[in-house]
Scaffold this active site. Structure first.
Site, PDB file in Angstrom:
ATOM      1  CG  HIS A 107      -3.169   3.266   2.522  1.00  0.00           C
ATOM      2  ND1 HIS A 107      -3.571   2.960   1.244  1.00  0.00           N
ATOM      3  CD2 HIS A 107      -3.277   2.114   3.231  1.00  0.00           C
ATOM      4  CE1 HIS A 107      -3.904   1.689   1.187  1.00  0.00           C
ATOM      5  NE2 HIS A 107      -3.745   1.147   2.381  1.00  0.00           N
ATOM      6  CB  CYS A 133      -0.939   0.010   1.203  1.00  0.00           C
ATOM      7  SG  CYS A 133      -1.959  -1.456   1.312  1.00  0.00           S
ATOM      8  CG  ASN A 193      -6.608  -0.954   1.100  1.00  0.00           C
ATOM      9  OD1 ASN A 193      -5.927  -0.436   0.218  1.00  0.00           O
ATOM     10  ND2 ASN A 193      -6.089  -1.507   2.177  1.00  0.00           N
TER      11      ASN A 193
HETATM   12  N1  ACO Z   1     -18.984  -8.596   8.457  1.00  0.00           N
HETATM   13  C1  ACO Z   1     -19.577  -8.901   9.620  1.00  0.00           C
HETATM   14  N2  ACO Z   1     -18.865  -9.231  10.717  1.00  0.00           N
HETATM   15  C2  ACO Z   1     -17.532  -9.262  10.620  1.00  0.00           C
HETATM   16  C3  ACO Z   1     -16.857  -8.960   9.433  1.00  0.00           C
HETATM   17  C4  ACO Z   1     -17.647  -8.619   8.312  1.00  0.00           C
HETATM   18  N3  ACO Z   1     -17.112  -8.298   7.122  1.00  0.00           N
HETATM   19  N4  ACO Z   1     -15.528  -9.069   9.642  1.00  0.00           N
HETATM   20  C5  ACO Z   1     -15.368  -9.423  10.920  1.00  0.00           C
HETATM   21  N5  ACO Z   1     -16.578  -9.547  11.513  1.00  0.00           N
HETATM   22  C6  ACO Z   1     -16.867  -9.917  12.887  1.00  0.00           C
HETATM   23  C7  ACO Z   1     -15.787 -10.761  13.521  1.00  0.00           C
HETATM   24  O1  ACO Z   1     -15.990 -12.124  13.208  1.00  0.00           O
HETATM   25  C8  ACO Z   1     -15.971 -10.467  14.971  1.00  0.00           C
HETATM   26  O2  ACO Z   1     -17.045 -11.229  15.447  1.00  0.00           O
HETATM   27  P1  ACO Z   1     -17.009 -11.855  16.943  1.00  0.00           P
HETATM   28  O3  ACO Z   1     -16.957 -10.673  17.862  1.00  0.00           O
HETATM   29  O4  ACO Z   1     -18.288 -12.620  17.004  1.00  0.00           O
HETATM   30  O5  ACO Z   1     -15.783 -12.704  16.990  1.00  0.00           O
HETATM   31  C9  ACO Z   1     -16.421  -9.008  14.993  1.00  0.00           C
HETATM   32  O6  ACO Z   1     -16.915  -8.735  13.677  1.00  0.00           O
HETATM   33  C10 ACO Z   1     -15.328  -8.031  15.332  1.00  0.00           C
HETATM   34  O7  ACO Z   1     -14.199  -8.318  14.542  1.00  0.00           O
HETATM   35  P2  ACO Z   1     -12.870  -7.471  14.675  1.00  0.00           P
HETATM   36  O8  ACO Z   1     -11.796  -8.086  13.818  1.00  0.00           O
HETATM   37  O9  ACO Z   1     -12.574  -7.251  16.122  1.00  0.00           O
HETATM   38  O10 ACO Z   1     -13.343  -6.088  14.020  1.00  0.00           O
HETATM   39  P3  ACO Z   1     -12.569  -4.741  13.984  1.00  0.00           P
HETATM   40  O11 ACO Z   1     -13.377  -3.684  14.595  1.00  0.00           O
HETATM   41  O12 ACO Z   1     -11.135  -4.885  14.402  1.00  0.00           O
HETATM   42  O13 ACO Z   1     -12.534  -4.427  12.415  1.00  0.00           O
HETATM   43  C11 ACO Z   1     -11.129  -4.542  10.462  1.00  0.00           C
HETATM   44  C12 ACO Z   1     -11.890  -5.341  11.525  1.00  0.00           C
HETATM   45  C13 ACO Z   1     -12.118  -3.726   9.659  1.00  0.00           C
HETATM   46  C14 ACO Z   1     -10.420  -5.528   9.550  1.00  0.00           C
HETATM   47  C15 ACO Z   1     -10.114  -3.604  11.139  1.00  0.00           C
HETATM   48  O14 ACO Z   1      -9.372  -4.314  12.105  1.00  0.00           O
HETATM   49  C16 ACO Z   1      -9.161  -2.999  10.163  1.00  0.00           C
HETATM   50  O15 ACO Z   1      -9.536  -2.200   9.321  1.00  0.00           O
HETATM   51  N6  ACO Z   1      -7.872  -3.294  10.289  1.00  0.00           N
HETATM   52  C17 ACO Z   1      -6.817  -2.669   9.483  1.00  0.00           C
HETATM   53  C18 ACO Z   1      -7.043  -2.695   8.027  1.00  0.00           C
HETATM   54  C19 ACO Z   1      -6.244  -3.755   7.377  1.00  0.00           C
HETATM   55  O16 ACO Z   1      -5.739  -4.662   7.994  1.00  0.00           O
HETATM   56  N7  ACO Z   1      -6.110  -3.677   6.070  1.00  0.00           N
HETATM   57  C20 ACO Z   1      -5.344  -4.652   5.348  1.00  0.00           C
HETATM   58  C21 ACO Z   1      -4.502  -4.007   4.352  1.00  0.00           C
HETATM   59  S1  ACO Z   1      -3.171  -3.246   5.057  1.00  0.00           S
HETATM   60  C22 ACO Z   1      -3.299  -1.700   4.720  1.00  0.00           C
HETATM   61  O17 ACO Z   1      -3.887  -1.338   3.769  1.00  0.00           O
HETATM   62  C23 ACO Z   1      -2.687  -0.814   5.648  1.00  0.00           C
END
Ligand code: ACO
Length: 354
Positions: A247, A110, A277
């Site tokens: 980003h 990214c 993204n």
């Molecule tokens: N739809 C519905 N529920 C979902 C989804 C979805 N798409 N994805 C996860 N969940 C659920 C999980 O299973 C979990 O359920 P549980 O509580 O029953 O176990 C709950 O939602 C919470 O999940 P978390 O992973 O804690 O959610 P969080 O608030 O952390 O959000 C996310 C997840 C959006 C991925 C966030 O952590 C994020 O944006 N992280 C950084 C972005 C990233 O990694 N990007 C990758 C590319 S790297 C870059 O570009 C920098």
């Protein structure tokens, strides 16, 4: 003294979209979950390869700069999803625009576009190049396992490009900072490459996987650190920054970053709702959107920062030039797309979701 200023810009976003509601038809997710957690409403799905998106964005950037492909003396294409690894796809763009120069791909995930922009400015300031095309292009839908809702909802396809030109007028890229934290290599990966077993069909089961919460924290820390560093290095106070173009991985990451840096939210360019993204393409697409909306004014100061797999991070501080409108418009277009976003991913969805 030579300065390196952006004089042309162009984006190419494929026409088919996949909305949060579309996703909810085949995985257990909802607009109510995705939108507030990420800021994303839809993403674009490409019917063509990455190099075609890149070529159209490049032609539009060239037209905006009033240049021909033959004027360009270096092409840097940032991508983690090239149509081919050998040869690189900068060479495909080169053939499509009729340039005669060096051309290479870089993979800094990214952060790739900002790595490219930084390197382009150094090439120009050293006198080695005069007109550099920097492209960020991705077809990340290729890497997605559509049964994994935690990743499937986040990414999209697209491309953006800028022309960076040598000029005597002070401004342009004021400074840049690049970093990589190899301790975080394993928390964000796609498992595609020569480490795969060519003779084992199971190894074709590659997909983007990450530790979302860990990335979330490290993205904010990494972008914040390099942004502060580049501002200090250039002797520019954060109050002097007119726009922050971060980003686009998650709107909550952007909000937290901006908050911690004590920069008003109105100064952040945020367009993740429409694209998701698009990795190396997010920043050049956001630059184009900000210009199309009339947000960027002549001679404004812009801070751009990114974070990605590696774990790479980058920050570039630049002053926009005098011109915020394109010199020419390109008539370059993608071939028509007859399918909807859902139709385009149907085969992959069937494979992964059954
Ligand atoms: N739809 C519905 N529920 C979902 C989804 C979805 N798409 N994805 C996860 N969940 C659920 C999980 O299973 C979990 O359920 P549980 O509580 O029953 O176990 C709950 O939602 C919470 O999940 P978390 O992973 O804690 O959610 P969080 O608030 O952390 O959000 C996310 C997840 C959006 C991925 C966030 O952590 C994020 O944006 N992280 C950084 C972005 C990233 O990694 N990007 C990758 C590319 S790297 C870059 O570009 C920098």
């Amino acid at each position: 003294m030579q300065y390196a200023t952006i004089t042309g810009w162009g984006k190419c976003v494929p026409p088919a979209t996949l909305t949060n509601h579309d996703l909810a038809t085949f995985i257990d997710t909802s607009d109510e979950w995705i939108k507030p957690r990420t800021g994303i409403s839809q993403r674009h799905i490409s019917h063509v390869n990455t190099s075609e998106l890149a070529s159209v964005a490049a032609k539009r950037a060239l037209a905006a700069a009033g240049l021909e492909g033959s004027d360009i003396d270096l092409i840097i294409l940032a991508t983690a999803s090239p149509d081919t690894l050998i040869p690189n796809i900068a060479s495909t763009v080169q053939a499509n625009i009729g340039a005669s120069c060096g051309a290479f791909d870089i993979n800094a995930a990214c952060s790739g576009f900002l790595y490219g922009l930084g390197l382009a400015s150094s090439q120009i300031k050293s006198g080695q190049s005069k007109k550099v095309l920097v492209i960020g292009a991705e077809r990340l839908s290729f890497y997605l396992d559509w049964s994994r809702r935690e990743t499937a909802v986040l990414f999209g396809d697209g491309a953006g490009a800028v022309v960076v030109e040598a000029t005597d007028q002070p401004g342009g890229v004021l400074g840049y900072e690049l970093n990589n934290d190899p301790a975080g290599r394993d928390i964000l990966k796609a498992g595609f490459g020569t480490a795969m077993d060519r003779f084992n069909a199971a190894s074709l089961d590659f997909y983007i996987e990450f530790n979302g919460q860990e990335i979330f924290k490290r993205a904010i820390a990494g972008m914040g650190k390099l942004s502060t560093k580049v501002l200090e290095k250039c002797g520019v106070d954060k109050e002097e920054v007119d726009w922050v173009i971060p980003h686009q991985a998650n709107e909550r990451i952007i909000d937290t970053l901006i908050n911690r840096m004590k920069i008003p939210k109105e100064k952040a360019v945020v367009n993740i709702a429409n694209y998701g993204n698009t990795s190396a393409a997010t920043i050049p697409i956001a630059i184009c959107d900000a210009l199309e909306k009339g947000m960027i004014k002549p001679n404004q100061t812009i801070l751009s920062c990114a974070f990605g797999a590696g774990l790479t991070s980058a920050a570039v501080l630049f002053k926009w030039g005098d011109r915020v409108t394109p010199i020419n418009q390109s008539d370059a277009e993608l071939p028509p797309c007859e399918q909807t976003g859902i139709e385009l991913v149907a085969g992959a969805v069937k494979h992964f979701c059954g």
